[in-house]
Design an enzyme around this catalytic site. Structure first.
Site, PDB file in Angstrom:
ATOM      1  N   GLU A 164      -3.575 -11.822   9.657  1.00 29.22           N
ATOM      2  CA  GLU A 164      -3.581 -13.123   9.187  1.00 29.22           C
ATOM      3  C   GLU A 164      -2.183 -13.758   9.099  1.00 29.22           C
ATOM      4  O   GLU A 164      -1.489 -14.816   9.674  1.00 29.22           O
ATOM      5  CB  GLU A 164      -4.382 -13.400   8.021  1.00 29.22           C
ATOM      6  CG  GLU A 164      -4.838 -14.795   7.600  1.00 29.22           C
ATOM      7  CD  GLU A 164      -5.315 -14.632   6.376  1.00 29.22           C
ATOM      8  OE1 GLU A 164      -5.509 -13.812   5.820  1.00 29.22           O
ATOM      9  OE2 GLU A 164      -5.816 -15.772   5.621  1.00 29.22           O
ATOM     10  N   CYS A 204      -3.629   1.081   6.844  1.00 27.84           N
ATOM     11  CA  CYS A 204      -3.717   0.515   7.943  1.00 27.84           C
ATOM     12  C   CYS A 204      -4.551   1.565   8.981  1.00 27.84           C
ATOM     13  O   CYS A 204      -5.190   0.941   9.741  1.00 27.84           O
ATOM     14  CB  CYS A 204      -2.591   0.029   8.741  1.00 27.84           C
ATOM     15  SG  CYS A 204      -1.292   1.190   8.736  1.00 27.84           S
ATOM     16  N   GLU A 242       3.591  -5.196  12.273  1.00 22.83           N
ATOM     17  CA  GLU A 242       2.714  -4.168  12.209  1.00 22.83           C
ATOM     18  C   GLU A 242       1.475  -4.274  11.403  1.00 22.83           C
ATOM     19  O   GLU A 242       1.659  -4.645  10.336  1.00 22.83           O
ATOM     20  CB  GLU A 242       3.352  -3.052  11.762  1.00 22.83           C
ATOM     21  CG  GLU A 242       4.403  -2.202  12.386  1.00 22.83           C
ATOM     22  CD  GLU A 242       4.163  -1.627  13.942  1.00 22.83           C
ATOM     23  OE1 GLU A 242       2.961  -1.095  13.599  1.00 22.83           O
ATOM     24  OE2 GLU A 242       4.726  -1.735  14.722  1.00 22.83           O
ATOM     25  N   GLU A 248       7.031   1.856  15.482  1.00 26.13           N
ATOM     26  CA  GLU A 248       7.398   2.610  14.339  1.00 26.13           C
ATOM     27  C   GLU A 248       7.638   3.925  14.690  1.00 26.13           C
ATOM     28  O   GLU A 248       7.186   4.626  15.434  1.00 26.13           O
ATOM     29  CB  GLU A 248       6.206   2.643  13.294  1.00 26.13           C
ATOM     30  CG  GLU A 248       6.173   1.595  12.318  1.00 26.13           C
ATOM     31  CD  GLU A 248       4.820   1.543  11.643  1.00 26.13           C
ATOM     32  OE1 GLU A 248       4.149   2.697  11.636  1.00 26.13           O
ATOM     33  OE2 GLU A 248       4.826   0.558  10.567  1.00 26.13           O
ATOM     34  N   ASN A 289       0.755  -1.254  -0.081  1.00 25.10           N
ATOM     35  CA  ASN A 289      -0.211   0.010  -0.032  1.00 25.10           C
ATOM     36  C   ASN A 289       0.848   1.282   0.007  1.00 25.10           C
ATOM     37  O   ASN A 289       0.511   2.258  -0.640  1.00 25.10           O
ATOM     38  CB  ASN A 289      -1.035  -0.082   1.184  1.00 25.10           C
ATOM     39  CG  ASN A 289      -0.351  -0.091   2.531  1.00 25.10           C
ATOM     40  OD1 ASN A 289       0.804  -0.769   2.594  1.00 25.10           O
ATOM     41  ND2 ASN A 289      -1.027   0.438   3.605  1.00 25.10           N
TER      42      ASN A 289
HETATM   43  P1  NAD Z   1      -0.184  -9.442   3.265  1.00 20.12           P
HETATM   44  O1  NAD Z   1      -0.266  -9.767   4.741  1.00 20.12           O
HETATM   45  O2  NAD Z   1      -0.908 -10.241   2.423  1.00 20.12           O
HETATM   46  O3  NAD Z   1       1.222  -9.393   2.896  1.00 20.12           O
HETATM   47  C1  NAD Z   1       2.557  -8.558   3.249  1.00 20.12           C
HETATM   48  C2  NAD Z   1       3.614  -9.126   2.834  1.00 20.12           C
HETATM   49  O4  NAD Z   1       4.068 -10.363   3.378  1.00 20.12           O
HETATM   50  C3  NAD Z   1       3.984  -9.417   1.242  1.00 20.12           C
HETATM   51  O5  NAD Z   1       5.348  -9.098   1.222  1.00 20.12           O
HETATM   52  C4  NAD Z   1       3.687 -10.569   1.009  1.00 20.12           C
HETATM   53  O6  NAD Z   1       4.369 -11.307  -0.135  1.00 20.12           O
HETATM   54  C5  NAD Z   1       4.216 -11.025   2.434  1.00 20.12           C
HETATM   55  N1  NAD Z   1       3.886 -12.520   2.787  1.00 20.12           N
HETATM   56  C6  NAD Z   1       2.440 -13.125   2.388  1.00 20.12           C
HETATM   57  N2  NAD Z   1       2.232 -14.331   3.099  1.00 20.12           N
HETATM   58  C7  NAD Z   1       3.462 -14.728   3.758  1.00 20.12           C
HETATM   59  C8  NAD Z   1       4.022 -15.562   4.527  1.00 20.12           C
HETATM   60  N3  NAD Z   1       3.250 -16.832   4.776  1.00 20.12           N
HETATM   61  N4  NAD Z   1       5.245 -15.470   5.407  1.00 20.12           N
HETATM   62  C9  NAD Z   1       6.006 -14.548   4.838  1.00 20.12           C
HETATM   63  N5  NAD Z   1       5.652 -13.303   4.341  1.00 20.12           N
HETATM   64  C10 NAD Z   1       4.333 -13.423   3.751  1.00 20.12           C
HETATM   65  O7  NAD Z   1      -0.499  -7.910   3.374  1.00 20.12           O
HETATM   66  P2  NAD Z   1      -0.767  -6.883   2.138  1.00 20.12           P
HETATM   67  O8  NAD Z   1      -2.163  -7.580   1.253  1.00 20.12           O
HETATM   68  O9  NAD Z   1       0.442  -6.856   1.159  1.00 20.12           O
HETATM   69  O10 NAD Z   1      -1.057  -5.574   2.902  1.00 20.12           O
HETATM   70  C11 NAD Z   1      -2.239  -5.090   3.524  1.00 20.12           C
HETATM   71  C12 NAD Z   1      -2.202  -5.290   4.897  1.00 20.12           C
HETATM   72  O11 NAD Z   1      -0.650  -4.759   5.349  1.00 20.12           O
HETATM   73  C13 NAD Z   1      -3.444  -4.929   5.538  1.00 20.12           C
HETATM   74  O12 NAD Z   1      -3.724  -5.756   6.670  1.00 20.12           O
HETATM   75  C14 NAD Z   1      -2.838  -3.564   6.516  1.00 20.12           C
HETATM   76  O13 NAD Z   1      -3.439  -3.171   7.616  1.00 20.12           O
HETATM   77  C15 NAD Z   1      -1.332  -3.988   6.576  1.00 20.12           C
HETATM   78  N6  NAD Z   1      -0.392  -2.751   6.787  1.00 20.12           N
HETATM   79  C16 NAD Z   1      -0.346  -2.525   8.098  1.00 20.12           C
HETATM   80  C17 NAD Z   1       0.550  -1.307   8.454  1.00 20.12           C
HETATM   81  C18 NAD Z   1       0.959  -1.102   9.956  1.00 20.12           C
HETATM   82  O14 NAD Z   1       1.829  -0.258  10.287  1.00 20.12           O
HETATM   83  N7  NAD Z   1       0.358  -1.574  11.096  1.00 20.12           N
HETATM   84  C19 NAD Z   1       1.018  -0.522   7.284  1.00 20.12           C
HETATM   85  C20 NAD Z   1       0.576  -0.940   6.115  1.00 20.12           C
HETATM   86  C21 NAD Z   1      -0.166  -1.933   6.131  1.00 20.12           C
END
Ligand code: NAD
Length: 498
Positions: free
Chosen positions: A241, A294, A260, A472, A163
């Site tokens: 998740e 987020c 995060e 952060e 994002n």
């Molecule tokens: P995602 O969890 O699907 O993927 C995030 C990253 O993890 C990607 O690089 C993905 O390839 C990798 N990944 C996926 N499965 C994995 C596994 N089993 N083991 C290791 N790596 C794995 O999230 P997304 O769809 O890319 O992003 C959206 C999410 O990110 C939303 O839930 C959002 O709230 C969260 N987010 C949180 C913050 C925060 O600061 N709290 C900031 C930005 C985004």
């Protein structure tokens, strides 16, 4: 440098390889995957896809570079290198802007106005972090000197979402490198391009080969990084998740982890608030980046007496937003990252309607001429949502607001706290005593009073509840990338014996 044209704009592409030991290289098995322009679905380029063997190469390069160079380089020199990274991000701002807009579909004005400078400011702040990683002398029995030191972990794995691709990379790389670690970064598979430019920038800035490595790929690449025994810490930003899965896998090796995760930010509006300002800011909060952040304020918790007029103001403002080609200067709302995300958002909206929530505006895909392949979405407002409904409980990651109403302060707090998340919250009232009373009762790592979504690099924040573990921003974020060692020096005491 290779280029591609996106609706008349010339976009300079980064090298397509994995960035390992200071060079762009092919994956060992030659695998690649396409990366797309979000607003049209057109392929921008193919990038190398890292398998387990490539992750191993990257970790090995990082381990050698950590031992050989980075940890040995003085604090001042490390700081100078990171400051140069910040300068080069700004110098290459035009290229980074176009890549970020094309790859993620966010409006060009957002990237130009803030994201390039923000990415640079993460490196600028942590360039000087060595000055804050202080040792402490602990009072101890006579004849001993006991002190603590902060040491880097060695090799740290960084996994980021799609994002805010550039900012997410900067906000992990800067504190991790500033604290003296070597790193392996895994960008999101949807948005690998700006990180590859960061690889080039780090080379040019003088980051020694191997200190930063970039492995593009999907979940399997991330899993290989988490599983590698030489990776001492994982810093992850993404969904709750996946965060849960990473915590479980890291537990096998008792690996340090910071995660995060998701959010479901409430905006609590009292009748005495400046309703016009509150409406404009809440709109910015839940629609900015098309809700794909987020901290999006996706739950409006409003005092019943002003519910109707407030929704009228908010709806009017929302309907006036310009949805358009992300490359156009006037565009305020770009597109969702891809079809998968669109289906997810539409699923929540359809489910909300089926569950009896009242759809006030929006609720469907929008079309933009010239960008027919993109998944644009109308700002969407629901009224009278049941707090237990999925609409009000789960992170949607789209421009969808759920309205819940209250009649007392206690009820406002109860509704605001009624999700598993605790990332951030907004409070709108002219009564500052009440605002502070509320701030103390909200289960949230960040509370904004009469504003929302303000963050700066020096200001530390930590999520509550299932929004994550770790920091952060601020000195705290760099401390997280260190381990504390306690040293005892005998100055002449008799050592203990049986
Ligand atoms: P995602 O969890 O699907 O993927 C995030 C990253 O993890 C990607 O690089 C993905 O390839 C990798 N990944 C996926 N499965 C994995 C596994 N089993 N083991 C290791 N790596 C794995 O999230 P997304 O769809 O890319 O992003 C959206 C999410 O990110 C939303 O839930 C959002 O709230 C969260 N987010 C949180 C913050 C925060 O600061 N709290 C900031 C930005 C985004």
């Amino acid at each position: 440098m290779a280029q591609t044209a996106v609706r008349g704009a010339a976009v300079e592409l980064p090298p397509s390889g994995l960035f390992i030991n200071g060079s762009f290289v092919k994956a060992e098995d030659g695998a690649t995957f396409p990366t797309y322009e979000a607003a049209s679905g057109q392929v921008l380029m193919d990038v190398a896809s890292a398998g387990e063997a490539d992750v191993n190469r990257a970790v090995e390069a990082a381990r050698e570079a950590f031992v050989r160079e980075w940890s040995e380089l003085g604090l001042r020199e490390r700081g100078r290198v990171l400051s140069r990274v910040a300068d080069l991000i700004e110098e290459r701002g035009d290229q980074l802007t176009l890549l970020e807009v094309a790859n993620s579909g966010k409006p060009i004005r957002d990237v130009r106005r803030g994201e390039i400078q923000e990415a640079a400011s993460w490196f600028r702040f942590y360039a000087n972090i060595g000055d804050h990683l202080r040792s402490t002398v602990i009072p101890s029995p006579g004849g001993y000197l006991n002190y603590t030191v902060r040491e880097p972990f060695g090799v740290v794995g960084l996994i980021i979402p799609w994002n805010y691709p550039l900012i997410a990379a900067a906000m992990k790389l800067a504190p991790a490198l500033g604290a003296g670690n070597a790193v392996v970064l895994k960008p999101a598979e949807q948005t690998p391009l700006s990180a590859l430019v960061l690889g080039e920038i780090c080379n040019e800035a003088g980051v020694p080969a191997g200190v930063l490595n970039i492995v593009n790929g999907a979940a399997a690449t991330g899993r290989a990084l988490v599983a590698h025994p030489a990776v001492s810490m994982i810093s992850f930003t993404g969904s709750t998740e996946v965060g849960r899965e990473i915590l479980g896998r890291a537990a096998d090796q008792v690996k340090h982890v910071s995660v995060e995760l998701g959010g479901k930010t409430p905006s609590i509006v009292f009748a005495d608030a400046d309703l016009e300002t509150a409406a404009a800011t809440i709109l910015f909060s839940f629609c900015g980046n098309l809700g794909q952040r987020c901290t999006a304020g996706t739950r409006l918790v409003i005092e019943k007496s002003v519910q109707k007029p407030f929704l009228e103001i908010l709806s009017e403002l929302a309907l006036a937003l310009r949805i358009g080609d992300p490359l156009e200067d006037e565009t305020q709302l770009g597109c969702l990252i891809d079809e998968h995300q669109f289906r997810r958002v539409q699923g929540f909206v359809d489910g909300g309607v089926a569950e009896g929530a009242e759809l006030v505006i929006g609720g469907k895909r929008a079309s933009v001429r010239g960008c027919e392949g993109g998944f644009f979405y109308e700002p969407t407002i629901f009224n009278n949502v049941d707090s237990r409904a999925r609409l009000a409980q789960e992170e949607i990651f789209g421009p969808v607001l759920s309205t819940l109403s209250f009649e007392s302060e206690d009820q406002a707090v109860e509704l605001a706290n009624a999700t598993p998340y605790g990332l951030s919250a907004g409070v709108w009232t002219r009564d500052t005593s009440r605002a502070q009373w509320l701030a103390g009762r909200l289960e949230s790592g960040r509370v904004w009073i009469n504003t929302m979504n303000i963050n700066t690099v020096p200001s530390p924040r930590a999520p509550f509840k299932q929004s994550g573990l770790g920091f952060e921003g601020g000195v705290e974020h760099a401390l997280e990338f260190t381990q504390l060692k306690s040293v005892w020096l005998n100055l002449g005491a008799s050592p203990p014996r049986l």
